[in-house]
Design a protein around this motif. Structure first.
Motif, mmCIF file in Angstrom:
data_model
loop_
_atom_site.group_PDB
_atom_site.id
_atom_site.type_symbol
_atom_site.label_atom_id
_atom_site.label_comp_id
_atom_site.label_asym_id
_atom_site.label_seq_id
_atom_site.Cartn_x
_atom_site.Cartn_y
_atom_site.Cartn_z
ATOM 1 N N SER A 146 9.220 -4.967 -0.587
ATOM 2 C CA SER A 146 8.651 -3.684 -0.178
ATOM 3 C C SER A 146 8.341 -2.828 -1.377
ATOM 4 O O SER A 146 7.366 -2.084 -1.390
ATOM 5 N N ALA A 147 9.185 -2.912 -2.407
ATOM 6 C CA ALA A 147 8.905 -2.140 -3.609
ATOM 7 C C ALA A 147 7.627 -2.611 -4.265
ATOM 8 O O ALA A 147 6.816 -1.820 -4.732
ATOM 9 N N GLY A 148 7.412 -3.957 -4.317
ATOM 10 C CA GLY A 148 6.183 -4.473 -4.900
ATOM 11 C C GLY A 148 4.971 -4.078 -4.096
ATOM 12 O O GLY A 148 3.905 -3.787 -4.638
ATOM 13 N N ALA A 149 5.105 -4.076 -2.763
ATOM 14 C CA ALA A 149 3.974 -3.701 -1.928
ATOM 15 C C ALA A 149 3.556 -2.273 -2.179
ATOM 16 O O ALA A 149 2.377 -1.939 -2.181
ATOM 17 N N SER A 150 4.522 -1.399 -2.393
ATOM 18 C CA SER A 150 4.180 0.000 -2.619
ATOM 19 C C SER A 150 3.435 0.184 -3.924
ATOM 20 O O SER A 150 2.710 1.149 -4.089
ATOM 21 N N VAL A 151 3.629 -0.726 -4.865
ATOM 22 C CA VAL A 151 2.900 -0.639 -6.119
ATOM 23 C C VAL A 151 1.420 -0.890 -5.888
ATOM 24 O O VAL A 151 0.564 -0.265 -6.509
ATOM 25 N N CYS A 152 1.091 -1.803 -5.012
ATOM 26 C CA CYS A 152 -0.312 -2.168 -4.776
ATOM 27 C C CYS A 152 -0.973 -1.241 -3.753
ATOM 28 O O CYS A 152 -2.067 -0.723 -3.998
ATOM 29 N N TRP A 153 -0.330 -1.011 -2.613
ATOM 30 C CA TRP A 153 -0.984 -0.272 -1.529
ATOM 31 C C TRP A 153 -0.882 1.225 -1.758
ATOM 32 O O TRP A 153 0.164 1.756 -2.149
ATOM 33 N N SER A 154 -1.965 1.913 -1.532
ATOM 34 C CA SER A 154 -1.997 3.366 -1.594
ATOM 35 C C SER A 154 -3.229 3.850 -0.850
ATOM 36 O O SER A 154 -4.284 3.199 -0.905
ATOM 37 N N PRO A 155 -3.142 4.966 -0.149
ATOM 38 C CA PRO A 155 -4.332 5.488 0.532
ATOM 39 C C PRO A 155 -5.466 5.811 -0.437
ATOM 40 O O PRO A 155 -6.626 5.838 -0.036
ATOM 41 N N GLY A 156 -5.109 6.043 -1.710
ATOM 42 C CA GLY A 156 -6.150 6.364 -2.675
ATOM 43 C C GLY A 156 -6.945 5.174 -3.153
ATOM 44 O O GLY A 156 -7.948 5.337 -3.855
ATOM 45 N N ASP B 124 1.015 8.913 0.078
ATOM 46 C CA ASP B 124 0.965 7.960 -1.034
ATOM 47 C C ASP B 124 2.321 7.287 -1.190
ATOM 48 O O ASP B 124 3.366 7.889 -0.917
ATOM 49 N N GLN B 125 2.292 6.062 -1.666
ATOM 50 C CA GLN B 125 3.520 5.347 -1.969
ATOM 51 C C GLN B 125 3.738 5.390 -3.477
ATOM 52 O O GLN B 125 3.064 4.703 -4.233
ATOM 53 N N ALA B 126 4.632 6.248 -3.922
ATOM 54 C CA ALA B 126 4.858 6.447 -5.351
ATOM 55 C C ALA B 126 5.772 5.359 -5.897
ATOM 56 O O ALA B 126 6.560 4.739 -5.173
ATOM 57 N N ARG B 127 5.657 5.142 -7.208
ATOM 58 C CA ARG B 127 6.513 4.152 -7.854
ATOM 59 C C ARG B 127 7.972 4.609 -7.919
ATOM 60 O O ARG B 127 8.881 3.795 -8.018
ATOM 61 N N LEU B 128 8.207 5.923 -7.877
ATOM 62 C CA LEU B 128 9.568 6.446 -8.040
ATOM 63 C C LEU B 128 10.370 6.411 -6.747
ATOM 64 O O LEU B 128 11.594 6.504 -6.787
ATOM 65 N N GLY B 129 9.715 6.322 -5.622
ATOM 66 C CA GLY B 129 10.430 6.341 -4.359
ATOM 67 C C GLY B 129 9.485 6.517 -3.189
ATOM 68 O O GLY B 129 8.285 6.213 -3.264
ATOM 69 N N THR B 130 10.002 7.043 -2.089
ATOM 70 C CA THR B 130 9.264 7.157 -0.841
ATOM 71 C C THR B 130 8.826 8.593 -0.609
ATOM 72 O O THR B 130 9.595 9.532 -0.811
ATOM 73 N N VAL B 131 7.569 8.756 -0.187
ATOM 74 C CA VAL B 131 7.029 10.048 0.222
ATOM 75 C C VAL B 131 6.794 9.989 1.721
ATOM 76 O O VAL B 131 6.174 9.056 2.230
ATOM 77 N N GLN B 132 7.279 11.006 2.455
ATOM 78 C CA GLN B 132 7.162 11.001 3.901
ATOM 79 C C GLN B 132 7.103 12.435 4.414
ATOM 80 O O GLN B 132 7.053 13.393 3.646
ATOM 81 N N GLY B 133 7.105 12.555 5.730
ATOM 82 C CA GLY B 133 7.010 13.856 6.360
ATOM 83 C C GLY B 133 5.631 14.101 6.947
ATOM 84 O O GLY B 133 4.644 13.448 6.581
ATOM 85 N N LYS B 134 5.545 15.056 7.844
ATOM 86 C CA LYS B 134 4.278 15.356 8.502
ATOM 87 C C LYS B 134 3.203 15.735 7.502
ATOM 88 O O LYS B 134 2.033 15.365 7.655
ATOM 89 N N TYR B 135 3.610 16.465 6.458
ATOM 90 C CA TYR B 135 2.651 16.884 5.433
ATOM 91 C C TYR B 135 2.964 16.231 4.082
ATOM 92 O O TYR B 135 2.591 16.758 3.039
ATOM 93 N N CYS B 136 3.663 15.079 4.116
ATOM 94 C CA CYS B 136 4.047 14.365 2.885
ATOM 95 C C CYS B 136 4.854 15.275 1.961
ATOM 96 O O CYS B 136 4.744 15.214 0.735
ATOM 97 N N GLU B 137 5.671 16.137 2.579
ATOM 98 C CA GLU B 137 6.414 17.117 1.800
ATOM 99 C C GLU B 137 7.809 16.629 1.417
ATOM 100 O O GLU B 137 8.487 17.264 0.609
ATOM 101 N N ILE B 138 8.236 15.524 1.968
ATOM 102 C CA ILE B 138 9.588 15.030 1.740
ATOM 103 C C ILE B 138 9.524 13.780 0.872
ATOM 104 O O ILE B 138 8.667 12.912 1.063
ATOM 105 N N ASP B 139 10.444 13.713 -0.109
ATOM 106 C CA ASP B 139 10.551 12.493 -0.913
ATOM 107 C C ASP B 139 12.009 12.271 -1.258
ATOM 108 O O ASP B 139 12.881 13.053 -0.881
#
Length: 742
Positions: A28-38, A519-534
């Protein structure tokens, strides 16, 4: 030709070549490196790392959107994208020419993408004997007259010494002075053709470089050439040695350098050399072009171009596989010592005089030392050097890993292995694929390794060339159709933006159909309705973000009930601060579950300790709270307080008594000493002593201290025998207070 393709399987290794590529595990960590909405294109996907792949299958996941086409190959395969529909980074290494005698392999082809790197091994073997070409480049200014005469016997003697190291020695000769323009020479008509006319000596005209004798194995011809040389003259102290060195290096056909030989360029001078930009004094501002400009063996560019820079000279010496040896007088040794550090493959010798034995020793020592050091130079094409990086790690014959790019003390038939890593930073400005040439060249060798890099910066996406990068994610079914459509018509981004925010999805996601895709950042997980939580941008305590008692919202901890503080480490409850029914014993306040005392002299978990403070029982317990807490009456409280005061008073009395006794003892001692001194002085005066109680001596030896012991001294004389003589002298013991008389 042998080829290794990037894969997660083991890579074959051999003694002469090893290819190293980085393989990432599917996680899952490797997948987050590749996949991103950007990620909206195949090129964007492959730039995220060499482990990423792009799926160009037309109906992949029912056209879920371009960002989901970028992932690890294992994940794409699991979702139904076959290998034939994947665009991979494909880091590839192809090797050719493993059978060469000195440097192998001869050619390497690699394929890179931005962010990728490959490693390979280049082996350099030291042969036992090489043919040797030695070119003498001699300063023939007037100060070198005597040194030039000493060279006339060097040819044959040097050949005999070098027979121990080579069976094929060729020699050449050239001379230099300085640029033949003012202010470097005297341009008076009578001085141009004969700079030494004032001394009634016939000199040759000044010249920048004159090639006199091409490489030859005929030592007799070399000796005759030396004997025919005449000195010249110039005005300033520095000479044009570096200018001449560059011409001797690049004019290979005229000099006669042999391709199979070790090439030594010996510069002999007694003065420093001009550097780049010095020619501006003569009005020459055109930079040197690094090319050969010999006509009839005379350097014609001397009056047209500036002196070469050290970097330019170093490049030409390396390019033409030439070792440079500097033979200078000891007065100029320090100047050339700084210069040699900037010229790879150079050797500096200090000579007191330019005599044949000294020169022969210098050449032989330089040859042995230069051959015992194996050094490689890696050069990338100038226009692409900023887009690639190179590292070199040598493995020496003794098994050590040397610092830098060289191994020393290498003996004949030993091999040095260089582990070379090449990586790509970015693509060219136009984004197109490019082919770049890299040369791995051992200094002084006539063989090298040519590395051709093919940089892939765009995607081919199969035979059709359609990467499906222009898809848009459908919004049906994500929310209630009518509600979503109404919200989007009013403000398409309103449901992706928090109240008071000025960017969608807190700037850490993409608004898709009215919802934030974080976005899936390399440092960890970003979540929340407005992506405000990490889970990475807030303070940690005990290896837990927000101490495990809150959530991280836009870089700040939002704590659970009952906790506060920057990292949610402070409890709001004051239970832990109570003792004996009082908050911090009434002497402090509760901060983060711990007592902070009001007075600095108090300490303890509950501010209960204060050795220097007076008793405060009565002041505390006169209140009804204290009486109620302990069930004490006002009379009992007064009795306890009186007892405490009496105890403290008794303790203070003991301390005062002890200090008084000590002071009295010291005072009595001082008085006894003073009285004794006065009595001694009075007794001395009463017995007629001197006023100062000492003694006065007018004799010769003032350092003599008289004795106070009684002695008897006897002198006896036995000659003549008929009249023996014996004399007794008695020195009485002197009283303590008696003055000494000389």
């Amino acid at each position: 030709m042998t080829s290794w393709l990037r894969s997660c399987a083991s890579v074959p290794l051999c003694v002469l070549l090893a290819c190293t590529v980085w393989c990432a595990e599917a996680s899952s960590a490797g997948a987050s490196v590749c996949w991103s909405p950007g990620v909206t294109s195949c090129s964007d996907c492959l730039r995220r790392g060499p482990q990423c792949a792009w799926c160009f299958k037309e109906d992949f996941l029912n056209k879920v959107g371009p960002s989901h086409r970028c992932d690890l190959p294992e994940n794409l395969l699991r979702r139904g994208c076959g290998p034939d529909f994947m665009e991979l980074s494909e880091i590839k290494v192809e090797v050719d020419g493993l059978t060469r005698s000195q440097v192998s392999p001869s050619h390497i082809n690699i394929t890179l993408r931005p962010g990728s790197e490959v490693s390979f091994i280049v082996a350099v073997t030291q042969l036992e004997r090489y043919p040797v070409d030695l070119y003498y480049l001699v300063d023939v200014s007037a100060s070198m007259q005597e040194n030039l005469d000493n060279l006339k016997t060097v040819g044959v003697a040097l050949s005999l010494r070098m027979m121990q190291h080579t069976s094929d020695l060729w020699l050449g000769f050239g001379s230099f002075v300085d640029k033949p323009v003012s202010p470097y020479i005297n341009v008076h008509p009578s001085k141009i053709n004969n700079p030494c006319s004032d001394y009634e000596i016939r000199c040759r005209p000044a010249h920048g470089f004159h090639h006199v004798l091409s490489m030859t194995g005929n030592l007799s011809e070399f000796t005759r050439t030396i004997k025919r040389q005449r000195i010249s003259g110039n005005m300033d102290t520095p000479e044009g040695g570096l200018d001449a060195m560059l011409q001797a290096a690049v004019c290979q056909d005229a000099i006669g350098w042999r391709s199979e030989a070790k090439r030594l360029l010996l510069l002999m001078t007694d003065q420093p050399s001009h550097l780049a930009l010095d020619s501006r004094l003569a009005g020459i501002v055109v930079p040197h072009d690094g090319l050969c400009h010999l006509e009839n063996n005379v350097y014609t560019g001397s009056t047209k171009m500036d002196h070469p820079s050290l970097g330019q000279l170093s490049e030409k010496l390396l390019e033409n596989r030439i070792y440079s040896v500097f033979a200078v007088e000891k007065q100029r040794y320090q100047w050339y010592e700084e210069l040699v550090r900037l010229l790879p493959g150079s050797y500096l010798g200090k000579l007191s005089v330019f005599q044949a034995p000294n020169l022969i020793d210098l050449v032989v020592d330089a040859y042995k030392r230069l051959l015992s050091e194996v050094l490689v130079s890696v050069s990338v094409e100038d226009e692409a050097v900023s887009r690639y990086w190179v590292s070199v790690s040598p493995l020496c014959p003794d098994g050590s890993t040397a610092k830098g790019r060289s191994c020393t003390g290498v003996q004949p038939n030993q091999t040095v292995y260089f582990n070379i890593t090449i990586g790509q930073h970015s693509c060219a400005d136009d984004g197109r694929d490019e082919d770049v040439r890299v040369i791995v060249r051992p200094v002084g060798y006539n063989e090298s390794t040519v590395v051709r890099i093919h940089s892939k910066c765009h995607c081919s996406c199969g035979a059709t060339g359609h990467c499906h990068e222009d898809e848009q994610l459908p919004c049906q079914g994500i929310q209630d159709g009518a509600t979503l459509q109404q919200d989007l018509n009013a403000d398409p981004s309103r449901s992706c933006r928090a109240t008071g925010a000025d960017v969608d999805c807190s700037g850490r996601g993409t608004c898709v159909c009215g919802r934030c895709v974080c976005d899936q950042a390399r440092l960890g997980t970003v979540q929340g309705k407005y992506c405000e939580i990490d889970d990475f941008s807030c303070p940690y305590k005990g290896e837990l973000i927000c101490a495990g008692r809150g959530v991280c919202v836009l870089g700040q901890c939002v704590c659970e009930d009952g906790w506060t503080g920057e990292d949610c480490g402070c409890p709001l409850s004051t239970t832990t601060c109570y003792s004996n029914g009082l908050l911090c014993n009434g002497q402090g306040k509760c901060v983060c579950g711990k007592c902070v005392c009001d007075e600095h002299q108090r300490h303890g978990d509950f501010c209960e300790k204060c050795p220097t403070c007076p008793s405060t029982w009565q002041s505390y317990c006169e209140s009804g709270t204290c009486l109620q807490a302990f069930g004490l009456s006002q009379r009992e409280v007064s009795m306890v307080s009186s007892t405490d005061n009496a105890s403290e008073s008794g303790s203070g009395h003991l301390v005062r008594t002890f200090l008084s006794v000590c002071a009295l003892t010291v005072l009595c001692g001082l008085m006894v000493v003073a009285v004794s001194r006065l009595l001694l002085l009075k007794r001395g005066r009463s017995q007629g002593g001197s006023e100062d109680g000492g003694y006065r001596c007018t004799g010769k030896d003032l350092s003599y201290i008289p004795t106070t012991n009684e002695k008897t001294v006897t002198y006896r004389r036995d000659r003549p025998p008929e009249h023996p003589l014996e004399m007794h002298i008695q020195v009485p013991k002197m009283a303590f207070g008696d003055p000494w008389q000389c």
